[in-house]
Design a protein around this motif. Sequence first.
Motif, PDB file in Angstrom:
ATOM      1  N   GLY A  73      60.759  83.947 -39.723  1.00 35.34           N
ATOM      2  CA  GLY A  73      61.367  83.851 -38.404  1.00 35.34           C
ATOM      3  C   GLY A  73      61.132  82.565 -37.656  1.00 35.34           C
ATOM      4  N   GLY A  74      60.362  81.635 -38.224  1.00 34.62           N
ATOM      5  CA  GLY A  74      60.123  80.369 -37.551  1.00 34.62           C
ATOM      6  C   GLY A  74      61.224  79.371 -37.831  1.00 34.62           C
ATOM      7  N   VAL A  75      61.188  78.252 -37.129  1.00 36.11           N
ATOM      8  CA  VAL A  75      62.200  77.220 -37.325  1.00 36.11           C
ATOM      9  C   VAL A  75      62.041  76.530 -38.679  1.00 36.11           C
ATOM     10  N   GLU A  76      60.838  76.632 -39.280  1.00 31.44           N
ATOM     11  CA  GLU A  76      60.599  76.031 -40.575  1.00 31.44           C
ATOM     12  C   GLU A  76      60.863  77.052 -41.684  1.00 31.44           C
ATOM     13  N   SER A  77      61.278  76.565 -42.846  1.00 35.20           N
ATOM     14  CA  SER A  77      61.543  77.449 -43.978  1.00 35.20           C
ATOM     15  C   SER A  77      60.237  77.822 -44.682  1.00 35.20           C
ATOM     16  N   LEU A  78      60.101  79.115 -44.981  1.00 35.63           N
ATOM     17  CA  LEU A  78      58.938  79.631 -45.705  1.00 35.63           C
ATOM     18  C   LEU A  78      59.406  80.350 -46.958  1.00 35.63           C
ATOM     19  N   ILE A  79      58.549  80.385 -47.973  1.00 40.52           N
ATOM     20  CA  ILE A  79      58.857  81.091 -49.204  1.00 40.52           C
ATOM     21  C   ILE A  79      57.575  81.701 -49.746  1.00 40.52           C
ATOM     22  N   GLU A  80      57.681  82.863 -50.380  1.00 36.55           N
ATOM     23  CA  GLU A  80      56.520  83.423 -51.051  1.00 36.55           C
ATOM     24  C   GLU A  80      56.963  84.401 -52.134  1.00 36.55           C
ATOM     25  N   ARG A  81      56.127  84.507 -53.148  1.00 38.31           N
ATOM     26  CA  ARG A  81      56.353  85.537 -54.165  1.00 38.31           C
ATOM     27  C   ARG A  81      55.764  86.818 -53.600  1.00 38.31           C
ATOM     28  N   ARG A  82      56.627  87.668 -53.129  1.00 39.07           N
ATOM     29  CA  ARG A  82      56.220  88.781 -52.274  1.00 39.07           C
ATOM     30  C   ARG A  82      55.277  89.767 -52.975  1.00 39.07           C
ATOM     31  N   GLN A 142      72.273  93.115 -34.235  1.00 38.95           N
ATOM     32  CA  GLN A 142      72.303  94.564 -34.423  1.00 38.95           C
ATOM     33  C   GLN A 142      71.612  95.270 -33.260  1.00 38.95           C
ATOM     34  N   ASN A 143      72.242  96.311 -32.752  1.00 37.00           N
ATOM     35  CA  ASN A 143      71.656  97.133 -31.686  1.00 37.00           C
ATOM     36  C   ASN A 143      71.565  98.579 -32.163  1.00 37.00           C
ATOM     37  N   PRO A 144      70.467  98.963 -32.813  1.00 34.83           N
ATOM     38  CA  PRO A 144      70.343 100.311 -33.370  1.00 34.83           C
ATOM     39  C   PRO A 144      70.498 101.434 -32.344  1.00 34.83           C
ATOM     40  N   LEU A 145      70.099 101.193 -31.091  1.00 38.95           N
ATOM     41  CA  LEU A 145      70.222 102.242 -30.077  1.00 38.95           C
ATOM     42  C   LEU A 145      71.689 102.619 -29.852  1.00 38.95           C
ATOM     43  N   LEU A 146      72.584 101.654 -30.001  1.00 36.56           N
ATOM     44  CA  LEU A 146      74.015 101.933 -29.844  1.00 36.56           C
ATOM     45  C   LEU A 146      74.596 102.630 -31.069  1.00 36.56           C
ATOM     46  N   LEU A 147      73.820 102.644 -32.156  1.00 37.80           N
ATOM     47  CA  LEU A 147      74.273 103.267 -33.403  1.00 37.80           C
ATOM     48  C   LEU A 147      73.652 104.636 -33.628  1.00 37.80           C
ATOM     49  N   GLY A 148      72.826 105.086 -32.671  1.00 41.68           N
ATOM     50  CA  GLY A 148      72.260 106.429 -32.771  1.00 41.68           C
ATOM     51  C   GLY A 148      70.754 106.509 -32.857  1.00 41.68           C
ATOM     52  N   ALA A 149      70.064 105.366 -32.926  1.00 42.54           N
ATOM     53  CA  ALA A 149      68.600 105.386 -32.977  1.00 42.54           C
ATOM     54  C   ALA A 149      68.022 105.767 -31.614  1.00 42.54           C
ATOM     55  N   ASP A 150      66.805 106.306 -31.636  1.00 47.29           N
ATOM     56  CA  ASP A 150      66.111 106.685 -30.406  1.00 47.29           C
ATOM     57  C   ASP A 150      65.123 105.614 -29.955  1.00 47.29           C
ATOM     58  N   VAL A 151      64.526 104.946 -30.934  1.00 44.17           N
ATOM     59  CA  VAL A 151      63.509 103.917 -30.659  1.00 44.17           C
ATOM     60  C   VAL A 151      63.760 102.738 -31.589  1.00 44.17           C
ATOM     61  N   VAL A 152      63.591 101.539 -31.072  1.00 44.68           N
ATOM     62  CA  VAL A 152      63.703 100.320 -31.869  1.00 44.68           C
ATOM     63  C   VAL A 152      62.361  99.608 -31.847  1.00 44.68           C
ATOM     64  N   MET A 153      61.970  99.091 -33.003  1.00 45.84           N
ATOM     65  CA  MET A 153      60.701  98.374 -33.115  1.00 45.84           C
ATOM     66  C   MET A 153      60.953  96.928 -33.520  1.00 45.84           C
ATOM     67  N   HIS A 154      60.121  96.019 -33.015  1.00 47.61           N
ATOM     68  CA  HIS A 154      60.174  94.611 -33.388  1.00 47.61           C
ATOM     69  C   HIS A 154      58.776  94.076 -33.638  1.00 47.61           C
ATOM     70  N   SER A 155      58.667  93.246 -34.669  1.00 46.14           N
ATOM     71  CA  SER A 155      57.526  92.346 -34.745  1.00 46.14           C
ATOM     72  C   SER A 155      57.970  91.090 -34.013  1.00 46.14           C
ATOM     73  N   SER A 156      57.546  90.941 -32.782  1.00 48.98           N
ATOM     74  CA  SER A 156      57.978  89.785 -31.986  1.00 48.98           C
ATOM     75  C   SER A 156      57.310  88.491 -32.455  1.00 48.98           C
ATOM     76  N   THR A 157      56.355  88.631 -33.387  1.00 53.13           N
ATOM     77  CA  THR A 157      55.778  87.470 -34.062  1.00 53.13           C
ATOM     78  C   THR A 157      56.869  86.654 -34.743  1.00 53.13           C
ATOM     79  N   LYS A 158      57.917  87.346 -35.193  1.00 48.13           N
ATOM     80  CA  LYS A 158      58.914  86.725 -36.061  1.00 48.13           C
ATOM     81  C   LYS A 158      59.975  85.968 -35.250  1.00 48.13           C
ATOM     82  N   TYR A 159      61.198  86.457 -35.200  1.00 51.32           N
ATOM     83  CA  TYR A 159      62.278  85.688 -34.577  1.00 51.32           C
ATOM     84  C   TYR A 159      62.162  85.599 -33.062  1.00 51.32           C
ATOM     85  N   PHE A 160      61.604  86.607 -32.399  1.00 46.40           N
ATOM     86  CA  PHE A 160      61.426  86.498 -30.956  1.00 46.40           C
ATOM     87  C   PHE A 160      60.548  85.293 -30.637  1.00 46.40           C
ATOM     88  N   GLY A 161      59.422  85.170 -31.325  1.00 47.52           N
ATOM     89  CA  GLY A 161      58.546  84.022 -31.139  1.00 47.52           C
ATOM     90  C   GLY A 161      59.193  82.758 -31.678  1.00 47.52           C
TER      91      GLY A 161
END
Length: 367
Positions: free
Chosen positions: A322-331, A175-194
Amino acid sequence: MKFETLAIHKGNLITDKNRPVVQPITLSTTFEHGNEGGMLYTRAGNPNRIALEEVIAALEKGEDAAAFSSGNAAGTAVYQALEPGSHIIAPDDMYHGLHNSMVQLFTGIHEVSFVDMSDLEAVKSAIRPNTRLFWVETPSNPLLKITDIRAISVLAKNQGAILACDNTFATPVFQNPLLLGADVVMHSSTKYFGGHSDILGGALVTKEKNDFWTKIRTVQRVGGAVPSPTDCYWLARSIRTLAYRMKGHAEHALILAEFLLNHPKVEQVFYPGLKSHKNHEIAASQMSGFGGIVSFMVKGGAEEADRVVSRLHFFMNATSLGGVESLIERRAAVEGPDTLTPPNLLRVSVGLEHTDDLLEDLNQALG
């Protein structure tokens, strides 16, 4: 360059005269005056951070990016850049860390209305004369609600407000929100980027370098919540495999979601890739893939949900994703007493283990 090529080459800034294949880590906190890069002090700029920001901006189709020491620091920078007294419209289902930032750090500075962002009429009804920011998180955390970014962008433009989108769950792979009309995109790079549950970071990307972006850059430089050169190095390294990891996460998530959908011990499944999802068509119109997060509600309430988690072998009971290992939690147990998340909901970050092992594990845990 295509996505995979950008991810590998755009974040590899080689300035060393020995021409190493991989950009080295520049640990110096200060730089000689008059250097070619114009760098002065690492809080204001560092070769590894510049390389990381360039690759993130390129992947999100933005003009510029700013890297931060955490996702919360990145999101908070947007709130800090707003004029005092601004009204923010935010999702009723969103990452609780940024929700807490809004209500705990900016009370008396900004006003916030939390609404169902998947309900366009509810969003329209929440608009005030001083609305200056529409904050979107799609898919949302943890109910995986889908917001129509194009539709919200029209409301934001008519209001003269900023549309910011937390794209952590989808990543620029899907997904590219900027191409859909957003002005700013935010990421927690802790997750899938890392991607390996071992780096803390955040990032903002802008469609254009305007006055608001200048304020965000000022918050980054003066506030100093920037990632270390080492963190920037490892993030740039991990981003090189982002496209391939995300394809695996999404493929596995759909398999698990379809399995859970038909399980007699499961009350409801939340995954935008399922045709039964309330906003599947909107998701399909703005996403090329549906991500690696699946949430589901266990029949029997919170106690039964906890029992299921305790019986799992390949899904670790842990926060984050976002890691290669599966995680689960009761949110709900993590979010606290004020949460709107159902007490029997389990959020799964589907990893890259073999799906046969994951399905067998889930099946025996559900009983």
